[in-house]
Design an enzyme around this catalytic site. Structure first.
Site, PDB file in Angstrom:
ATOM      1  N   GLU A   1       0.870  -1.170   0.000  1.00  0.00           N
ATOM      2  CA  GLU A   1       0.000   0.000   0.000  1.00  0.00           C
ATOM      3  C   GLU A   1       0.910   1.224   0.000  1.00  0.00           C
ATOM      4  OE1 GLU A   1      -2.743   0.290   3.298  1.00  0.00           O
ATOM      5  OE2 GLU A   1      -3.446   2.255   2.612  1.00  0.00           O
TER       6      GLU A   1
ATOM      7  N   ARG B   1       5.190 -12.643   9.933  1.00  0.00           N
ATOM      8  CA  ARG B   1       5.697 -11.288   9.806  1.00  0.00           C
ATOM      9  C   ARG B   1       7.073 -11.196  10.442  1.00  0.00           C
ATOM     10  NH1 ARG B   1       2.087  -7.331   8.861  1.00  0.00           N
ATOM     11  NH2 ARG B   1       3.114  -5.374   9.285  1.00  0.00           N
TER      12      ARG B   1
ATOM     13  N   LYS C   1       4.406   0.983   9.332  1.00  0.00           N
ATOM     14  CA  LYS C   1       4.504   2.244   8.596  1.00  0.00           C
ATOM     15  C   LYS C   1       3.856   3.385   9.373  1.00  0.00           C
ATOM     16  CE  LYS C   1       3.053   0.202   4.830  1.00  0.00           C
ATOM     17  NZ  LYS C   1       2.466  -0.032   3.520  1.00  0.00           N
TER      18      LYS C   1
HETATM   19  P1  ATP Z   1       2.698  -1.937   7.949  1.00  0.00           P
HETATM   20  O1  ATP Z   1       2.039  -2.536   9.141  1.00  0.00           O
HETATM   21  O2  ATP Z   1       4.149  -1.669   8.148  1.00  0.00           O
HETATM   22  O3  ATP Z   1       1.976  -0.764   7.393  1.00  0.00           O
HETATM   23  P2  ATP Z   1       1.460  -3.484   5.930  1.00  0.00           P
HETATM   24  O4  ATP Z   1       1.297  -4.949   5.977  1.00  0.00           O
HETATM   25  O5  ATP Z   1       0.249  -2.670   6.199  1.00  0.00           O
HETATM   26  O6  ATP Z   1       2.665  -3.100   6.862  1.00  0.00           O
HETATM   27  P3  ATP Z   1       1.628  -3.335   3.109  1.00  0.00           P
HETATM   28  O7  ATP Z   1       2.096  -2.211   2.270  1.00  0.00           O
HETATM   29  O8  ATP Z   1       0.202  -3.682   3.077  1.00  0.00           O
HETATM   30  O9  ATP Z   1       2.073  -2.996   4.583  1.00  0.00           O
HETATM   31  O10 ATP Z   1       2.534  -4.617   2.867  1.00  0.00           O
HETATM   32  C1  ATP Z   1       2.884  -5.133   1.629  1.00  0.00           C
HETATM   33  C2  ATP Z   1       3.293  -6.564   1.815  1.00  0.00           C
HETATM   34  O11 ATP Z   1       4.387  -6.650   2.725  1.00  0.00           O
HETATM   35  C3  ATP Z   1       2.165  -7.376   2.399  1.00  0.00           C
HETATM   36  O12 ATP Z   1       2.071  -8.589   1.706  1.00  0.00           O
HETATM   37  C4  ATP Z   1       2.558  -7.579   3.838  1.00  0.00           C
HETATM   38  O13 ATP Z   1       2.048  -8.767   4.340  1.00  0.00           O
HETATM   39  C5  ATP Z   1       4.092  -7.573   3.748  1.00  0.00           C
HETATM   40  N1  ATP Z   1       4.677  -7.132   5.015  1.00  0.00           N
HETATM   41  C6  ATP Z   1       4.462  -5.988   5.667  1.00  0.00           C
HETATM   42  N2  ATP Z   1       5.130  -5.959   6.837  1.00  0.00           N
HETATM   43  C7  ATP Z   1       5.801  -7.133   6.922  1.00  0.00           C
HETATM   44  C8  ATP Z   1       6.672  -7.726   7.889  1.00  0.00           C
HETATM   45  N3  ATP Z   1       6.992  -7.104   9.023  1.00  0.00           N
HETATM   46  N4  ATP Z   1       7.174  -8.954   7.627  1.00  0.00           N
HETATM   47  C9  ATP Z   1       6.873  -9.589   6.493  1.00  0.00           C
HETATM   48  N5  ATP Z   1       6.058  -9.096   5.545  1.00  0.00           N
HETATM   49  C10 ATP Z   1       5.519  -7.888   5.741  1.00  0.00           C
HETATM   50 MG    MG Z   2      -1.473  -3.095   4.740  1.00  0.00          MG
END
Ligand code: ATP
Ligand code: MG
Length: 578
Positions: A47, A272, A282
């Site tokens: 995102e 994760r 983020k």
């Molecule tokens: P955040 O909580 O940091 O905003 P998010 O999951 O909302 O992370 P996205 O941009 O939706 O962020 O993530 C893109 C991809 O990266 C998704 O498939 C998500 O599952 C993966 N991802 C995000 N954070 C992690 C993490 N700490 N470890 C492994 N994969 C991750």
């Molecule tokens: Mg997300």
């Protein structure tokens, strides 16, 4: 003579055979049964609401790595369904970071927003099938009606609207007739489901907001769960790999594609990444940027890919780390020391060695001829014979580290002190004869020494031993630099562990940045360009910062030399073998 070269910025291609794991096993099985006609297609779906961090790197390495191993493809898809938090700046940074990590989506760059028309049509299809309805409950009422884990939900009074009424209202939602939050489109599933995600989840909400790509075309936006699986389906993704918190969403993912009768990708969940002393969210990283706790998303203390790049991390180090941690079905916490271990391991192989003095103390060699400058041969990288040697000037006045001299040395201290002989690396053996002090403060201003001309290059023809070899820089030829030393951004292993009423900012490390204004570097570093990485002998790995300019060098300390992870591993193997 070859001058010390910096590490090239160009990323080497990612390795094509990754470690074994349960997701790989599933893919192997699917290939055997020709489940997807032998295709493997994954996607990385960020995102664009912030910069990528090391957790995303794990997901990127997994998605791109697995596909590459099976001759498959990986799409980069921006999951841009939330216009309020998303920005073009984030899109650009994400593309740059994925590329820098060594991965290539070729011509497969997609945006969920490109599918808004298709998603709208599918929503209409579900309404027509009696599987979706327009609800007038407020957000708060919707929450109340949903129930809890122990209490079933209640049907909305609007749940049984006719298909015609739903079609009419949904069309008018799209046309902008209703204010934000007054209506939603919901899937008609089961308000008593034990899985809360299945209790008539919201598919669309009204939001009069401009989108960074679709402008003002839409004032209704699809929710993540409705957009995500459908985007996967449109792109014919075979394995939709996501983190464990989406496990409970999988039934809904499946429900949508089954009701629509469209291509059915398989959602697979992995753990994760969590790292000690590090926040990987983020939202929280944005808060640090907005509060000014750090100097931006690419502050070298940030766990963002851009911050790590600026700090001096290599893509190879990050990929090696991601391969080493692997994936599993349970969440855990990885030691930050392990990440740093992979960083050192990679830099050790590639970073040229140079001499730099962070906290200078003047040394005067009284019996060395005034005005004479000798060019000493120094090895660029003992790990890489091809890296050659360079010349380092030696003269009567040098700088050494303040730490490498003690007027009253404690036991076990073998570096320079009055009467003591030490080796200057690539130089001569010197013996301290006296010190010059500031009469008022008692501080040592200068250390006077004599040198032994027979020990050029640091050898002793008579075979005598000295216990310490220290680094130095010739005073007249030295170039000045600002050096930024970093420590962990947080003082607690778990930065979220706080007293009531506090948030994670209470755990910020006040000493996470120390600026040394006047370090002295060997002159070969004068032309060092931003991004170049070096080992400062005995001190650690350093990288030229983007703030650096000719005549005004700025270095970041990437990581000190001491490897605590190697120690932990050694201790563990000792414990096992005893
Ligand atoms: P955040 O909580 O940091 O905003 P998010 O999951 O909302 O992370 P996205 O941009 O939706 O962020 O993530 C893109 C991809 O990266 C998704 O498939 C998500 O599952 C993966 N991802 C995000 N954070 C992690 C993490 N700490 N470890 C492994 N994969 C991750
Ligand atoms: Mg997300």
């Amino acid at each position: 003579m070859s001058t010390s070269k910096s590490v090239s910025e160009a990323a080497t291609p990612a390795p094509t055979t990754g470690p074994g794991n349960f997701i790989r096993d599933i893919i192997v099985e699917d290939l055997k049964t020709s489940k997807y006609d032998g295709r493997v297609q994954t996607r990385f779906p960020p995102e664009p609401n912030g910069y990528l961090h090391i957790g995303h790197a794990k997901s990127i390495c997994l998605n791109f790595g697995l596909a590459a191993d099976f001759g498959g493809k990986t799409n980069l898809r921006f999951d841009d369904t939330n216009p309020e938090k998303e920005e073009v700046e984030y899109v650009e940074s994400i593309k740059e970071d994925v590329r820098w990590l060594g991965f290539d989506w070729e011509d497969r760059l997609y945006y969920a927003s490109d599918y808004f028309d298709q998603l709208y049509e599918w929503a209409v299809q579900l309404i027509k099938a009696g599987k979706a309805y327009v609800d007038d409950l407020s957000a708060e009422e919707t929450r109340e009606y949903r129930g809890t884990l122990t209490k079933p939900g209640k049907d909305s009074p609007y749940r049984n609207r006719s298909v015609e009424e739903n079609l009419d209202l949904f069309e008018r939602m799209r046309a902008g007739e209703f204010p934000d939050g007054t209506r939603t489109l919901r899937a008609k599933i089961d308000m008593a489901s034990p899985n809360l995600n299945m209790r008539d989840p919201v598919m669309y909400r009204i939001l009069h907001a401009e989108h960074h790509r679709t402008g003002n075309k839409w004032c209704i936006y699809p929710m993540y769960d409705f957009a995500h699986g459908e985007s996967d389906s449109i792109e014919h993704i075979t394995h939709s790999i996501c983190t464990l918190e989406f496990e409970d969403h999988r039934p809904l993912y499946n429900w949508y594609v089954e009701q629509l009768g469209i291509f059915h990708p398989q959602q697979l969940e992995f753990d994760r990444l969590n790292l000690t002393y590090t926040l990987l969210s983020k939202r929280k990283l944005l808060q640090l940027v907005k509060n000014g706790n750090v100097r931006g998303w690419d502050d070298p203390r940030m766990p963002t890919i851009s911050g790590m790049r600026r700090r001096g991390y290599t893509p190879e180090a990050i990929r090696n780390f991601c391969n080493a941690i692997g994936v599993s079905k349970t969440n855990g916490i990885i030691e930050l020391a392990m990440l740093e271990h992979y960083l050192r391991e990679d830099l050790n192989k590639r970073a040229p060695r140079v001499m730099a003095v962070l906290r200078p103390l003047k040394v005067v060699i009284d019996n060395y001829p005034e005005g004479r400058v000798e060019e000493m041969d120094a090895v660029n990288n003992p790990e890489d014979p091809g890296a050659g040697t360079r010349k380092v000037p030696f003269s009567r006045e040098l700088y050494i580290e303040q730490d490498d001299f003690r007027e009253n040395p404690p036991k076990q201290y073998y570096r320079l002190s009055p009467g003591r002989e030490v080796r200057l690396r690539y130089g001569y053996l010197i013996t301290c004869t006296r010190v010059v002090k500031d009469e008022r403060t008692g501080d040592v201003l200068e250390v006077h020494c004599t040198y032994d001309p027979a020990t050029r290059g640091g050898n002793t023809p008579d075979g005598r031993k000295v216990k310490a070899t220290i680094h130095w820089v010739s005073a007249a030829e030295a170039v000045n630099a600002e050096v930024r030393l970093y420590e962990n951004l947080f003082t607690k292993e778990n930065p979220d562990e706080v007293e009531e009423g506090q948030d994670f900012t209470a755990n910020l490390n006040p000493n996470s940045l120390e600026v040394i204004a006047n370090a002295k570097l060997e002159p070969s570093l004068a032309p060092a360009a931003p991004g170049s990485r070096y080992q400062f002998e005995r001190l650690g790995y350093f990288c030229v910062d983007k703030d650096s300019a000719p005549g005004k060098l700025v270095f970041n300390r990437t990581v000190p030399l001491k490897d605590t992870w190697a120690k932990i591993e050694k201790r563990e193997t000792r414990e096992v073998s005893h």
